[in-house]
Design an enzyme around this catalytic site. Structure first.
Site, PDB file in Angstrom:
ATOM      1  N   LYS A  15       0.824  -1.217   0.000  1.00 39.67           N
ATOM      2  CA  LYS A  15       0.000   0.000   0.000  1.00 39.67           C
ATOM      3  C   LYS A  15       0.852   1.259   0.000  1.00 39.67           C
ATOM      4  O   LYS A  15       0.603   2.193  -0.772  1.00 39.67           O
ATOM      5  CB  LYS A  15      -0.862  -0.089   1.265  1.00 39.67           C
ATOM      6  N   ARG A  32      -8.749   4.052   9.328  1.00 41.46           N
ATOM      7  CA  ARG A  32      -8.552   2.653   9.693  1.00 41.46           C
ATOM      8  C   ARG A  32      -9.689   2.116  10.534  1.00 41.46           C
ATOM      9  O   ARG A  32      -9.678   0.973  10.942  1.00 41.46           O
ATOM     10  CB  ARG A  32      -7.249   2.498  10.473  1.00 41.46           C
ATOM     11  N   ARG A  92      11.277  -7.753   4.687  1.00 44.48           N
ATOM     12  CA  ARG A  92      11.160  -6.349   5.033  1.00 44.48           C
ATOM     13  C   ARG A  92      12.134  -5.983   6.154  1.00 44.48           C
ATOM     14  O   ARG A  92      12.311  -6.729   7.107  1.00 44.48           O
ATOM     15  CB  ARG A  92       9.722  -6.065   5.471  1.00 44.48           C
ATOM     16  N   ARG A 128      11.415  -6.295  12.121  1.00 44.93           N
ATOM     17  CA  ARG A 128      10.480  -6.176  13.237  1.00 44.93           C
ATOM     18  C   ARG A 128      10.069  -7.536  13.741  1.00 44.93           C
ATOM     19  O   ARG A 128       9.840  -8.456  12.967  1.00 44.93           O
ATOM     20  CB  ARG A 128       9.232  -5.398  12.778  1.00 44.93           C
ATOM     21  N   ARG A 165      -2.573 -10.246  12.107  1.00 45.00           N
ATOM     22  CA  ARG A 165      -2.778  -8.831  11.747  1.00 45.00           C
ATOM     23  C   ARG A 165      -3.676  -8.703  10.527  1.00 45.00           C
ATOM     24  O   ARG A 165      -4.494  -7.794  10.428  1.00 45.00           O
ATOM     25  CB  ARG A 165      -1.424  -8.165  11.437  1.00 45.00           C
TER      26      ARG A 165
END
Ligand SMILES: [Zn+2]
Length: 210
Positions: A8, A83, A122, A155, A166
């Protein structure tokens, strides 16, 4: 909009560049407010430090302030906002005051399998929040942030089980928002699974010529 890890942010930045309009990313706004040490920023930082979602009121106030700046007059891209249904309703109210209507809700579609594969590559900067991808968007110097030179980290929540959780939470939270825009005929989709050089054409196909 799109689930975490759908690509996104990358698409939002490309839209901003292609159409010459500012990209307003909720995460960046919150980090910026925290860094400036404003009252709302300090509250936001306390939540972020605990790894919790920042309350709607704070997010909404910070986004409203940003949307009132003159550079949004020719248009803007929102990334990561709204959100929740409460945030979506607040956005309607803010835009109504400005006499602005949203053209499009662009939803980035991605399967959890794709996201798991992607997020394992990532890396992010703990200091400034910049995000890299070892294959698609590697930092110039391996292991270090282009923006601020800090050492990049993976992370802890970028592991499969948490990513899947998530994803489910995101779908549940955002479904009612999508429904509102779908009913208004404003929702369009773009694939979250495109090679980076194919993304601009896909954007142009749904949003029209820059
Ligand atoms: Zn950095």
């Amino acid at each position: 909009m799109g689930p975490p890890g759908s690509g996104k942010g990358t698409r939002a930045k490309m839209i901003g560049r292609m159409y010459g309009i500012p990209v307003i990313a909720a995460g960046d706004m919150l980090r910026e407010a925290a860094a400036r040490g404003t009252e709302k920023g300090r509250v936001a930082r306390a939540y972020m430090n605990r790894g919790e979602l920042v309350p709607d009121d704070i997010v909404i106030a910070i986004m409203e302030e940003r949307l009132n700046k003159p550079d949004t007059e020719r248009g803007f891209v929102l990334d990561g906002f709204p959100r929740s249904v409460r945030q979506a309703m607040a956005l309607d109210r803010i835009l109504e005051k400005q006499n602005v209507t949203l053209d499009t809700l662009l939803y980035v579609t991605a399967k959890p399998e794709t996201i798991v594969g992607r997020l394992s590559l990532r890396r992010s900067c703990p200091k400034c929040g910049a995000v890299y991808h070892l294959r698609d968007m590697p930092p110039k110097r391996e292991g270090f942030c282009d923006e601020c030179g800090s050492r990049l980290i993976q992370r802890e929540d970028d592991v499969e089980e948490i990513i899947r959780h998530r994803f489910e939470v995101y779908e549940r939270q955002t479904f009612p928002i999508l429904e509102r825009y779908q009913e208004a005929g404003k929702m369009k989709e773009i694939s979250g699974n495109l090679d980076i050089d194919k993304i601009p054409a896909a954007i142009e196909e749904v949003l029209g010529k820059p």
